[in-house]
Design a protein around this motif. Structure first.
Motif, PDB file in Angstrom:
ATOM      1  N   THR A  91       6.554   7.453  -4.526  1.00 18.70           N
ATOM      2  CA  THR A  91       6.249   6.508  -5.602  1.00 18.70           C
ATOM      3  C   THR A  91       5.416   5.332  -5.100  1.00 18.70           C
ATOM      4  N   ASN A  92       5.652   4.917  -3.874  1.00 17.74           N
ATOM      5  CA  ASN A  92       5.034   3.689  -3.372  1.00 17.74           C
ATOM      6  C   ASN A  92       3.800   3.891  -2.508  1.00 17.74           C
ATOM      7  N   PHE A  93       3.562   5.116  -2.052  1.00 21.72           N
ATOM      8  CA  PHE A  93       2.423   5.367  -1.170  1.00 21.72           C
ATOM      9  C   PHE A  93       1.706   6.644  -1.576  1.00 21.72           C
ATOM     10  N   GLU A 135      -5.448  -1.458   5.626  1.00 22.37           N
ATOM     11  CA  GLU A 135      -5.041  -1.400   4.218  1.00 22.37           C
ATOM     12  C   GLU A 135      -3.627  -0.839   4.069  1.00 22.37           C
ATOM     13  N   VAL A 136      -3.340   0.251   4.788  1.00 21.45           N
ATOM     14  CA  VAL A 136      -2.005   0.845   4.670  1.00 21.45           C
ATOM     15  C   VAL A 136      -0.944  -0.072   5.276  1.00 21.45           C
ATOM     16  N   GLY A 137      -1.278  -0.746   6.348  1.00 16.90           N
ATOM     17  CA  GLY A 137      -0.339  -1.699   6.953  1.00 16.90           C
ATOM     18  C   GLY A 137      -0.024  -2.840   6.010  1.00 16.90           C
ATOM     19  N   LYS A 138      -1.055  -3.346   5.348  1.00 18.99           N
ATOM     20  CA  LYS A 138      -0.845  -4.417   4.371  1.00 18.99           C
ATOM     21  C   LYS A 138       0.004  -3.926   3.200  1.00 18.99           C
ATOM     22  N   LYS A 139      -0.207  -2.677   2.820  1.00 18.33           N
ATOM     23  CA  LYS A 139       0.559  -2.097   1.720  1.00 18.33           C
ATOM     24  C   LYS A 139       2.037  -1.980   2.117  1.00 18.33           C
ATOM     25  N   ILE A 140       2.295  -1.586   3.363  1.00 16.42           N
ATOM     26  CA  ILE A 140       3.670  -1.489   3.860  1.00 16.42           C
ATOM     27  C   ILE A 140       4.338  -2.864   3.781  1.00 16.42           C
ATOM     28  N   GLU A 142       3.452  -5.433   1.958  1.00 18.13           N
ATOM     29  CA  GLU A 142       3.544  -5.841   0.552  1.00 18.13           C
ATOM     30  C   GLU A 142       4.744  -5.183  -0.148  1.00 18.13           C
ATOM     31  N   LYS A 143       5.043  -3.957   0.213  1.00 20.57           N
ATOM     32  CA  LYS A 143       6.102  -3.202  -0.465  1.00 20.57           C
ATOM     33  C   LYS A 143       7.448  -3.278   0.249  1.00 20.57           C
ATOM     34  N   GLN A 144       7.555  -4.069   1.317  1.00 19.51           N
ATOM     35  CA  GLN A 144       8.799  -4.148   2.075  1.00 19.51           C
ATOM     36  C   GLN A 144      10.004  -4.502   1.209  1.00 19.51           C
ATOM     37  N   SER A 145       9.854  -5.441   0.331  1.00 18.64           N
ATOM     38  CA  SER A 145      10.966  -5.864  -0.515  1.00 18.64           C
ATOM     39  C   SER A 145      11.417  -4.731  -1.432  1.00 18.64           C
ATOM     40  N   ILE A 146      10.463  -4.087  -2.077  1.00 17.34           N
ATOM     41  CA  ILE A 146      10.772  -2.975  -2.984  1.00 17.34           C
ATOM     42  C   ILE A 146      11.425  -1.835  -2.211  1.00 17.34           C
ATOM     43  N   LEU A 147      10.811  -1.478  -1.079  1.00 19.33           N
ATOM     44  CA  LEU A 147      11.352  -0.393  -0.264  1.00 19.33           C
ATOM     45  C   LEU A 147      12.757  -0.719   0.215  1.00 19.33           C
ATOM     46  N   GLY A 148      12.941  -1.945   0.686  1.00 17.79           N
ATOM     47  CA  GLY A 148      14.252  -2.359   1.174  1.00 17.79           C
ATOM     48  C   GLY A 148      15.322  -2.211   0.113  1.00 17.79           C
TER      49      GLY A 148
END
Length: 171
Positions: A91-93, A135-140, A142-148
């Motif tokens: 969903t996130n990547f 770009e993918v690192g920034k996305k990771i 950025e999505k840390q809170s959601i993923l967590g």
């Protein structure tokens, strides 16, 4: 009429093509969860649960079958956790994001990061910074809170169900 047949054939093939891609993406995410150390953590958690339970419910004649089940079903239980995690990453990547993440974690730098971050050499630290500035690192990041949040929710449910199952087998 001929065009209608081709159109219907085309519509029937769409789910097959999209399903094949989903399976490929699912397999790629599953691989990512292995190489980034996530599944190792769940294997460790399973082992720790059994150690804790061993102290409270030592194996005896009345719970031997329960212990046998728990020992033999570790792979299945950890696989169920992977099944819960895969949709979170899908969903996130994108598939391309996951490919880049797999490439990083299978590199010498990614492996050293997982083994012992404090022993990373300057070149590895630079590669790590480059990865997280991509770009993918920034996305990771950025999505840390959601993923967590999503991973914690899945992990808590998995842990609770595993614990309840274990208790029902061992009491």
């Amino acid at each position: 009429m001929q065009q209608l047949k081709y159109f219907l054939l085309f519509l029937l093939c769409i789910p097959v093509f999209s399903n094949a891609q989903d399976k490929n993406t699912t397999a790629l995410v599953g691989n990512y969860l292995e190489v980034n150390g996530s599944m190792g953590q769940y294997n460790f958690a399973y082992d720790e649960l059994l150690k804790m339970l061993k102290g409270r419910y030592p194996e005896n004649n009345s719970n031997a079958e329960g212990w046998k089940y728990l020992k033999e079903n570790k792979t299945k239980a950890v696989g169920e956790m992977k099944t819960l995690l895969i949709p979170i990453y899908e969903t996130n990547f994108t598939k391309e994001d996951i490919s880049k993440m797999v490439s990083f974690y299978t590199s010498a730098t990614g492996k050293q990061l997982l083994t012992d971050r404090s022993k990373m050499n300057p070149a590895q630290k630079e590669k790590l910074n480059t990865f997280y500035n991509s770009e993918v690192g920034k996305k990771i990041i950025e999505k840390q809170s959601i993923l967590g949040t999503e991973i914690s929710k899945a992990s808590e449910g998995w842990s609770r169900d595993l614990y309840e199952t274990a208790l029902s087998l061992l009491k």
